[in-house]
Design a protein around this motif. Structure first.
Motif, mmCIF file in Angstrom:
data_model
loop_
_atom_site.group_PDB
_atom_site.id
_atom_site.type_symbol
_atom_site.label_atom_id
_atom_site.label_comp_id
_atom_site.label_asym_id
_atom_site.label_seq_id
_atom_site.Cartn_x
_atom_site.Cartn_y
_atom_site.Cartn_z
ATOM 1 N N TYR A 39 0.848 -1.192 0.000
ATOM 2 C CA TYR A 39 0.000 0.000 0.000
ATOM 3 C C TYR A 39 0.880 1.237 0.000
ATOM 4 O O TYR A 39 1.987 1.220 0.532
ATOM 5 C CB TYR A 39 -0.912 -0.013 1.236
ATOM 6 N N GLU A 40 0.346 2.338 -0.580
ATOM 7 C CA GLU A 40 1.138 3.561 -0.679
ATOM 8 C C GLU A 40 0.308 4.794 -0.374
ATOM 9 O O GLU A 40 -0.845 4.895 -0.793
ATOM 10 C CB GLU A 40 1.723 3.714 -2.079
ATOM 11 N N TRP A 41 0.929 5.728 0.349
ATOM 12 C CA TRP A 41 0.367 7.048 0.604
ATOM 13 C C TRP A 41 1.328 8.079 0.026
ATOM 14 O O TRP A 41 2.529 8.018 0.300
ATOM 15 C CB TRP A 41 0.264 7.330 2.096
ATOM 16 N N GLU A 42 0.803 9.039 -0.721
ATOM 17 C CA GLU A 42 1.639 10.170 -1.139
ATOM 18 C C GLU A 42 1.536 11.191 -0.013
ATOM 19 O O GLU A 42 0.510 11.846 0.169
ATOM 20 C CB GLU A 42 1.188 10.761 -2.466
ATOM 21 N N ILE A 43 2.598 11.305 0.760
ATOM 22 C CA ILE A 43 2.615 12.169 1.932
ATOM 23 C C ILE A 43 2.689 13.635 1.527
ATOM 24 O O ILE A 43 2.033 14.489 2.113
ATOM 25 C CB ILE A 43 3.795 11.791 2.858
ATOM 26 N N ALA A 47 6.683 12.387 -2.564
ATOM 27 C CA ALA A 47 7.193 11.668 -1.393
ATOM 28 C C ALA A 47 6.158 10.632 -0.961
ATOM 29 O O ALA A 47 5.071 10.988 -0.514
ATOM 30 C CB ALA A 47 7.494 12.630 -0.252
ATOM 31 N N TRP A 48 6.516 9.353 -1.117
ATOM 32 C CA TRP A 48 5.586 8.254 -0.877
ATOM 33 C C TRP A 48 6.022 7.390 0.291
ATOM 34 O O TRP A 48 7.198 7.043 0.413
ATOM 35 C CB TRP A 48 5.496 7.379 -2.123
ATOM 36 N N LEU A 49 5.052 7.019 1.128
ATOM 37 C CA LEU A 49 5.263 6.028 2.166
ATOM 38 C C LEU A 49 4.681 4.719 1.654
ATOM 39 O O LEU A 49 3.513 4.662 1.272
ATOM 40 C CB LEU A 49 4.553 6.429 3.466
ATOM 41 N N GLN A 50 5.509 3.682 1.612
ATOM 42 C CA GLN A 50 5.088 2.367 1.137
ATOM 43 C C GLN A 50 5.027 1.413 2.318
ATOM 44 O O GLN A 50 5.923 1.397 3.152
ATOM 45 C CB GLN A 50 6.075 1.838 0.100
ATOM 46 N N LEU A 51 3.969 0.630 2.361
ATOM 47 C CA LEU A 51 3.765 -0.337 3.429
ATOM 48 C C LEU A 51 3.736 -1.724 2.821
ATOM 49 O O LEU A 51 2.899 -2.020 1.983
ATOM 50 C CB LEU A 51 2.434 -0.027 4.108
ATOM 51 N N SER A 52 4.686 -2.547 3.221
ATOM 52 C CA SER A 52 4.763 -3.917 2.753
ATOM 53 C C SER A 52 4.277 -4.820 3.878
ATOM 54 O O SER A 52 4.950 -4.976 4.901
ATOM 55 C CB SER A 52 6.203 -4.250 2.357
ATOM 56 N N THR A 53 3.076 -5.400 3.706
ATOM 57 C CA THR A 53 2.442 -6.169 4.771
ATOM 58 C C THR A 53 2.678 -7.664 4.602
ATOM 59 O O THR A 53 3.242 -8.114 3.605
ATOM 60 C CB THR A 53 0.928 -5.891 4.819
ATOM 61 N N GLY A 54 2.230 -8.418 5.590
ATOM 62 C CA GLY A 54 2.288 -9.869 5.502
ATOM 63 C C GLY A 54 3.653 -10.466 5.756
ATOM 64 O O GLY A 54 3.891 -11.636 5.455
ATOM 65 N N ARG A 55 4.557 -9.695 6.311
ATOM 66 C CA ARG A 55 5.895 -10.206 6.608
ATOM 67 C C ARG A 55 5.851 -11.046 7.871
ATOM 68 O O ARG A 55 5.164 -10.701 8.823
ATOM 69 C CB ARG A 55 6.893 -9.062 6.788
ATOM 70 N N GLU A 56 6.583 -12.151 7.892
ATOM 71 C CA GLU A 56 6.591 -13.009 9.072
ATOM 72 C C GLU A 56 7.735 -12.661 10.018
ATOM 73 O O GLU A 56 7.551 -12.604 11.213
ATOM 74 C CB GLU A 56 6.643 -14.474 8.659
ATOM 75 N N GLN A 57 8.917 -12.469 9.482
ATOM 76 C CA GLN A 57 10.051 -12.086 10.314
ATOM 77 C C GLN A 57 10.412 -10.653 9.969
ATOM 78 O O GLN A 57 10.861 -10.375 8.863
ATOM 79 C CB GLN A 57 11.236 -13.022 10.082
#
Length: 121
Positions: A39-43, A47-57
Motif C-alpha cells: 500500500y502507498e500514501w503520497e505524503i 514523497a511516498w510512504l510504502q507499506l509492505s504487509t504480511g511479513r513473518e520475520q
C-alpha cells in the motif's frame, strides 16, 4: 541527475492490523494498493510512504520516519485520542518540535512541527 521524489518502505506484519494502524496515523486510506500486501500514501508531492504487509520475520527499520504536522500539540492530542502511545513532546529551540512512537512491529516513527528556522541560518 535531478532527484524529484522519494519512497520509504516499511515492513510490517498482518495486513489488517497494519492498515488500521497506518490509516489512523496518517488520517486517511492509502492512495493506492497495487498488490494485496503493498500500500502507498503520497505524503507530499513526490514523497511516498510504502507499506509492505504480511511479513513473518520483521527487523524494525534502523531509521525513524517522522511525519510533518502543522500543530504538534494538536497532532499529539489527536493521536493519543486514537489510541497511540506517544512519547513526550520535545523541542530543539528554533528548529523543530517532535514526539516519537513505534508501530506494532517496532518500526520507529514520529510526528514533528518545523519551527520555521530558515535554511542556512
Amino acid at each position: 541527475m535531478s532527484v524529484r521524489g522519494m519512497t520509504v518502505a516499511i515492513h510490517v506484519g498482518d495486513r489488517e492490523e497494519a492498515l488500521a494502524f497506518y490509516c489512523a496515523l496518517i488520517g486517511r486510506d492509502p492512495d493506492m494498493g497495487p498488490d494485496p500486501d503493498f500500500y502507498e500514501w503520497e505524503i507530499s508531492p513526490g514523497a511516498w510512504l510504502q507499506l509492505s504487509t504480511g511479513r513473518e520475520q520483521i527487523a524494525p527499520s534502523s531509521f525513524r520516519l517522522r511525519l510533518k504536522v502543522d500543530d504538534i500539540e494538536a497532532a499529539h492530542e489527536t493521536l493519543v485520542q486514537r489510541g497511540f502511545e506517544l512519547g513526550p513532546i520535545k523541542q530543539l529551540p528554533g528548529l523543530v518540535t517532535f514526539a516519537n512512537l513505534t508501530d506494532p512491529w517496532g518500526n520507529p516513527l514520529g510526528v514533528y512541527q518545523d519551527m520555521g528556522l530558515a535554511p542556512g541560518a
